[in-house]
Scaffold this motif. Structure first.
Motif, PDB file in Angstrom:
ATOM      1  N   VAL A  65       0.877  -1.174   0.000  1.00  0.00           N
ATOM      2  CA  VAL A  65       0.000   0.000   0.000  1.00  0.00           C
ATOM      3  C   VAL A  65       0.910   1.219   0.000  1.00  0.00           C
ATOM      4  CG1 VAL A  65      -1.900   1.207   1.108  1.00  0.00           C
ATOM      5  CG2 VAL A  65      -1.710  -1.281   1.332  1.00  0.00           C
ATOM      6  N   TYR A  66       0.737   2.054  -1.014  1.00  0.00           N
ATOM      7  CA  TYR A  66       1.686   3.138  -1.297  1.00  0.00           C
ATOM      8  C   TYR A  66       0.924   4.466  -1.327  1.00  0.00           C
ATOM      9  CZ  TYR A  66       5.490   5.473  -3.963  1.00  0.00           C
ATOM     10  OH  TYR A  66       6.503   6.293  -4.389  1.00  0.00           O
ATOM     11  N   VAL A  67       1.380   5.429  -0.555  1.00  0.00           N
ATOM     12  CA  VAL A  67       0.733   6.742  -0.494  1.00  0.00           C
ATOM     13  C   VAL A  67       1.537   7.766  -1.283  1.00  0.00           C
ATOM     14  CG1 VAL A  67       0.307   8.713   1.046  1.00  0.00           C
ATOM     15  CG2 VAL A  67      -0.512   6.444   1.672  1.00  0.00           C
ATOM     16  N   THR A  68       0.857   8.572  -2.091  1.00  0.00           N
ATOM     17  CA  THR A  68       1.505   9.663  -2.817  1.00  0.00           C
ATOM     18  C   THR A  68       0.485  10.756  -3.105  1.00  0.00           C
ATOM     19  OG1 THR A  68       2.778  10.263  -4.794  1.00  0.00           O
ATOM     20  CG2 THR A  68       1.092   8.581  -5.071  1.00  0.00           C
ATOM     21  N   HIS A  69       0.977  11.982  -3.270  1.00  0.00           N
ATOM     22  CA  HIS A  69       0.106  13.068  -3.727  1.00  0.00           C
ATOM     23  C   HIS A  69       0.294  13.285  -5.224  1.00  0.00           C
ATOM     24  CE1 HIS A  69       3.997  15.043  -3.107  1.00  0.00           C
ATOM     25  NE2 HIS A  69       3.624  15.835  -4.075  1.00  0.00           N
ATOM     26  N   ASP A  70       1.260  12.561  -5.798  1.00  0.00           N
ATOM     27  CA  ASP A  70       1.627  12.726  -7.206  1.00  0.00           C
ATOM     28  C   ASP A  70       0.816  11.739  -8.048  1.00  0.00           C
ATOM     29  OD1 ASP A  70       2.829  12.633  -9.722  1.00  0.00           O
ATOM     30  OD2 ASP A  70       4.845  12.920  -8.947  1.00  0.00           O
ATOM     31  N   GLN A  71      -0.149  12.268  -8.809  1.00  0.00           N
ATOM     32  CA  GLN A  71      -1.011  11.361  -9.569  1.00  0.00           C
ATOM     33  C   GLN A  71      -0.272  10.646 -10.695  1.00  0.00           C
ATOM     34  OE1 GLN A  71      -2.383  12.008 -12.840  1.00  0.00           O
ATOM     35  NE2 GLN A  71      -1.262  13.899 -13.116  1.00  0.00           N
ATOM     36  N   THR A  72       0.820  11.237 -11.209  1.00  0.00           N
ATOM     37  CA  THR A  72       1.622  10.541 -12.226  1.00  0.00           C
ATOM     38  C   THR A  72       2.275   9.308 -11.620  1.00  0.00           C
ATOM     39  OG1 THR A  72       2.072  12.624 -13.366  1.00  0.00           O
ATOM     40  CG2 THR A  72       3.532  10.778 -13.861  1.00  0.00           C
ATOM     41  N   GLU A  73       2.784   9.449 -10.403  1.00  0.00           N
ATOM     42  CA  GLU A  73       3.363   8.323  -9.670  1.00  0.00           C
ATOM     43  C   GLU A  73       2.309   7.245  -9.454  1.00  0.00           C
ATOM     44  OE1 GLU A  73       5.238   8.677  -5.442  1.00  0.00           O
ATOM     45  OE2 GLU A  73       6.537   9.714  -6.861  1.00  0.00           O
ATOM     46  N   ALA A  74       1.132   7.673  -9.067  1.00  0.00           N
ATOM     47  CA  ALA A  74       0.044   6.727  -8.817  1.00  0.00           C
ATOM     48  C   ALA A  74      -0.316   5.952 -10.077  1.00  0.00           C
ATOM     49  CB  ALA A  74      -1.182   7.475  -8.289  1.00  0.00           C
ATOM     50  N   MET A  75      -0.416   6.646 -11.186  1.00  0.00           N
ATOM     51  CA  MET A  75      -0.856   6.021 -12.436  1.00  0.00           C
ATOM     52  C   MET A  75       0.171   5.053 -12.996  1.00  0.00           C
ATOM     53  SD  MET A  75      -3.916   7.214 -13.141  1.00  0.00           S
ATOM     54  CE  MET A  75      -4.244   7.286 -14.896  1.00  0.00           C
ATOM     55  N   THR A  76       1.449   5.328 -12.772  1.00  0.00           N
ATOM     56  CA  THR A  76       2.497   4.474 -13.349  1.00  0.00           C
ATOM     57  C   THR A  76       2.844   3.285 -12.459  1.00  0.00           C
ATOM     58  OG1 THR A  76       4.179   5.933 -12.398  1.00  0.00           O
ATOM     59  CG2 THR A  76       3.568   6.316 -14.684  1.00  0.00           C
ATOM     60  N   MET A  77       2.471   3.344 -11.168  1.00  0.00           N
ATOM     61  CA  MET A  77       2.899   2.292 -10.247  1.00  0.00           C
ATOM     62  C   MET A  77       1.785   1.332  -9.834  1.00  0.00           C
ATOM     63  SD  MET A  77       5.506   4.397  -7.741  1.00  0.00           S
ATOM     64  CE  MET A  77       6.273   2.931  -7.050  1.00  0.00           C
ATOM     65  N   GLY A  78       0.584   1.828  -9.665  1.00  0.00           N
ATOM     66  CA  GLY A  78      -0.462   1.032  -9.042  1.00  0.00           C
ATOM     67  C   GLY A  78      -1.115   0.005  -9.936  1.00  0.00           C
ATOM     68  N   ASP A  79      -1.362  -1.209  -9.392  1.00  0.00           N
ATOM     69  CA  ASP A  79      -2.269  -2.151 -10.051  1.00  0.00           C
ATOM     70  C   ASP A  79      -3.663  -1.546 -10.040  1.00  0.00           C
ATOM     71  OD1 ASP A  79      -0.306  -4.158 -10.415  1.00  0.00           O
ATOM     72  OD2 ASP A  79      -0.563  -4.795  -8.339  1.00  0.00           O
ATOM     73  N   ARG A  80      -4.002  -0.963  -8.875  1.00  0.00           N
ATOM     74  CA  ARG A  80      -5.206  -0.155  -8.750  1.00  0.00           C
ATOM     75  C   ARG A  80      -4.851   1.116  -7.982  1.00  0.00           C
ATOM     76  NH1 ARG A  80      -9.963  -2.654  -5.860  1.00  0.00           N
ATOM     77  NH2 ARG A  80      -8.319  -3.457  -4.501  1.00  0.00           N
ATOM     78  N   VAL A  81      -5.671   2.133  -8.177  1.00  0.00           N
ATOM     79  CA  VAL A  81      -5.466   3.417  -7.514  1.00  0.00           C
ATOM     80  C   VAL A  81      -6.736   3.776  -6.758  1.00  0.00           C
ATOM     81  CG1 VAL A  81      -4.952   5.876  -7.833  1.00  0.00           C
ATOM     82  CG2 VAL A  81      -3.842   4.168  -9.299  1.00  0.00           C
ATOM     83  N   CYS A  82      -6.559   4.203  -5.512  1.00  0.00           N
ATOM     84  CA  CYS A  82      -7.683   4.615  -4.665  1.00  0.00           C
ATOM     85  C   CYS A  82      -7.606   6.127  -4.499  1.00  0.00           C
ATOM     86  CB  CYS A  82      -7.587   3.917  -3.315  1.00  0.00           C
ATOM     87  SG  CYS A  82      -8.773   4.502  -2.093  1.00  0.00           S
ATOM     88  N   VAL A  83      -8.624   6.840  -4.961  1.00  0.00           N
ATOM     89  CA  VAL A  83      -8.645   8.305  -4.903  1.00  0.00           C
ATOM     90  C   VAL A  83      -9.478   8.745  -3.700  1.00  0.00           C
ATOM     91  CG1 VAL A  83      -9.164  10.430  -6.153  1.00  0.00           C
ATOM     92  CG2 VAL A  83      -8.484   8.380  -7.421  1.00  0.00           C
ATOM     93  N   LEU A  84      -8.885   9.594  -2.863  1.00  0.00           N
ATOM     94  CA  LEU A  84      -9.554  10.097  -1.665  1.00  0.00           C
ATOM     95  C   LEU A  84      -9.750  11.603  -1.757  1.00  0.00           C
ATOM     96  CD1 LEU A  84      -7.489   8.147   1.010  1.00  0.00           C
ATOM     97  CD2 LEU A  84      -9.912   7.802   0.558  1.00  0.00           C
ATOM     98  N   LYS A  85     -10.825  12.070  -1.157  1.00  0.00           N
ATOM     99  CA  LYS A  85     -11.096  13.508  -1.053  1.00  0.00           C
ATOM    100  C   LYS A  85     -11.774  13.760   0.290  1.00  0.00           C
ATOM    101  CE  LYS A  85     -13.898  17.256  -3.044  1.00  0.00           C
ATOM    102  NZ  LYS A  85     -15.031  17.555  -3.956  1.00  0.00           N
ATOM    103  N   GLY A 124     -11.210  12.693   3.176  1.00  0.00           N
ATOM    104  CA  GLY A 124     -11.418  11.483   3.957  1.00  0.00           C
ATOM    105  C   GLY A 124     -12.404  10.497   3.380  1.00  0.00           C
ATOM    106  N   ILE A 125     -12.993  10.825   2.234  1.00  0.00           N
ATOM    107  CA  ILE A 125     -14.011   9.962   1.626  1.00  0.00           C
ATOM    108  C   ILE A 125     -13.456   9.321   0.359  1.00  0.00           C
ATOM    109  CG2 ILE A 125     -16.310   9.897   0.584  1.00  0.00           C
ATOM    110  CD1 ILE A 125     -17.012  12.323   2.349  1.00  0.00           C
ATOM    111  N   LEU A 126     -13.611   8.014   0.258  1.00  0.00           N
ATOM    112  CA  LEU A 126     -13.142   7.286  -0.920  1.00  0.00           C
ATOM    113  C   LEU A 126     -14.013   7.657  -2.122  1.00  0.00           C
ATOM    114  CD1 LEU A 126     -12.129   3.552  -0.856  1.00  0.00           C
ATOM    115  CD2 LEU A 126     -13.345   4.511  -2.793  1.00  0.00           C
ATOM    116  N   GLN A 127     -13.378   8.124  -3.188  1.00  0.00           N
ATOM    117  CA  GLN A 127     -14.111   8.556  -4.384  1.00  0.00           C
ATOM    118  C   GLN A 127     -14.230   7.448  -5.426  1.00  0.00           C
ATOM    119  OE1 GLN A 127     -15.343  11.954  -4.632  1.00  0.00           O
ATOM    120  NE2 GLN A 127     -14.853  11.733  -2.457  1.00  0.00           N
ATOM    121  N   GLN A 128     -13.120   6.756  -5.664  1.00  0.00           N
ATOM    122  CA  GLN A 128     -13.137   5.690  -6.674  1.00  0.00           C
ATOM    123  C   GLN A 128     -11.893   4.831  -6.501  1.00  0.00           C
ATOM    124  OE1 GLN A 128     -13.410   7.075 -10.741  1.00  0.00           O
ATOM    125  NE2 GLN A 128     -13.706   5.031 -11.597  1.00  0.00           N
TER     126      GLN A 128
END
Length: 376
Positions: free
Chosen positions: A190-210, A212-216
């Motif tokens: 489980v990997y935390v980042t604020h960098d969406q490019t990092e998220a998109m290139t690394m994750g099998d899946r990405v969990c987007v939060l706003k 404190g609420i899970l968006q997708q």
């Protein structure tokens, strides 16, 4: 390796204010690389710390391999955390830093030496094994911190923005190294980042939060091409998706007023879900067709004044504002339209370009909930 599950998990610092993490439901598969992403203060690091046991779970449960660990102490959860600040002992060598937790756990000396040697070889730290952190670069320190986690052979790796202190070039190389390492070990991460490019290139899946609420939660491809709501649409992707509000919807057709650029039929299965006379339309930068530059061309197009031209080597983006406000109800959110310019088209600052969305290149959102009609 292990599965991880959040069941209605919340973290509440102040009962008089909204939760820092609110009723998160999330299942992470065995061996999966899941990335938590979102703007500052969205609760992603708090969610990770709840899993580590460093923050209490005020409501709900957290399970690791099907076992409820909500009340379990951090050291009994069999997770290993890599922090943003490295958190190395400055008076110890790389070898000592990596071995420290194992020594505390009374692991036998031969096993410790074997695990440290394995991690050092995997992370290319063999030449640094007897050096202290002060003699290392930021990237080398981060590799030692990762080695310290690897030698523990935990069920789950937790990484809290481990690359944020590195320069841009080193971030790219270390990112690839972390991904290759996780693929080789197969450990749930489980990997935390604020960098969406990092998220998109690394994750099998990405969990987007706003807030404190899970968006997708979905694959990077789905988040980009079919975002669940306008927040995900504008947060994921760089440059961001253009959001056009108050677009009239008549008889299964979106109608862009006198500009005519948005006049086309919605897919039938989506049109059946529309209960209002207006919709929100989202268009990615690469999904705009340039009908003309400084002239309208053969087709109607949305006239846009070019404010900024951004050259990024192999790619060219222009940022502009809608020039003709003939239909006062139709509005571009943020008054900014971003377009990826195909090769062979010359555009300069101050030009007027005429745009139309490519066929199949738009995403449609409900104007009240801002949810993608695909998910309604």
């Amino acid at each position: 390796m292990a599965t991880v599950e959040f069941r209605q998990a919340s973290r509440i610092y102040d009962p008089a204010r909204p939760p820092a993490v609110s009723r998160v439901n999330l299942e992470i598969a065995d061996g999966e690389f899941l990335v938590l992403v979102g703007p500052s203060g969205c609760g992603k690091s708090t969610t990770l710390r709840m899993l580590a046991g460093l923050e209490p779970v005020d409501e709900g449960q957290i399970l690791i391999d099907g076992q409820d660990v909500t009340e379990t102490r951090p050291r009994e959860r069999d997770v290993a955390m890599v922090f943003q600040s490295y958190a190395l002992y400055p008076n110890m060598t790389a070898r000592q830093n990596m071995a420290f937790a194992l020594e505390n756990a009374k692991v036998d000396k031969a096993t410790i030496e074997e695990r440290v040697a394995f991690a050092a070889k995997m992370l290319d730290l063999e030449d640094l094994i007897d050096k202290k952190p002060a003699a290392m670069s930021g990237g080398q320190r981060q590799r030692v911190a990762m080695g310290r986690a690897i030698v523990r052979q935990p069920k789950v790796f937790l990484m809290d923005e481990p690359l944020s202190n590195l320069d841009a070039k080193l971030r790219v190389s270390t990112r690839a190294q972390i991904l290759a390492l996780q693929r080789e070990l197969g450990t749930t991460t489980v990997y935390v980042t604020h960098d969406q490019t990092e998220a998109m290139t690394m994750g099998d899946r990405v969990c987007v939060l706003k807030k404190g609420i899970l968006q997708q939660v979905d694959t990077p491809d789905t988040l980009y091409n079919n975002p669940g709501n306008t927040f995900v649409a504008t947060f994921i992707g760089s440059p961001a998706m253009t959001i056009i509000e108050n677009v009239p919807f008549i008889d299964g057709r979106v109608v862009g007023g006198k500009d005519h650029a948005l006049d086309y039929y919605m897919p039938r299965e989506l049109a059946a879900k529309v209960k209002t006379d207006r919709v929100v339309v989202g268009v990615r930068p690469e999904n705009w067709e340039i009908a003309g530059v400084n002239h309208a061309g053969e087709q109607y197009g949305l006239p846009v004044h070019v404010d900024i031209v951004e050259h990024l080597g192999s790619e060219l983006y222009v940022y502009g504002s809608r020039q003709e406000q003939a239909d006062s109800k139709v509005a571009v959110r943020g008054d900014r339209i971003t377009v990826k310019v195909p090769r062979g088209i010359d555009i300069d600052q101050g030009d007027t370009i005429y745009l139309r969305p490519m066929e199949g290149g738009s995403v449609f959102f409900d104007p009240e909930t801002e949810i993608n009609y695909d998910y309604l």
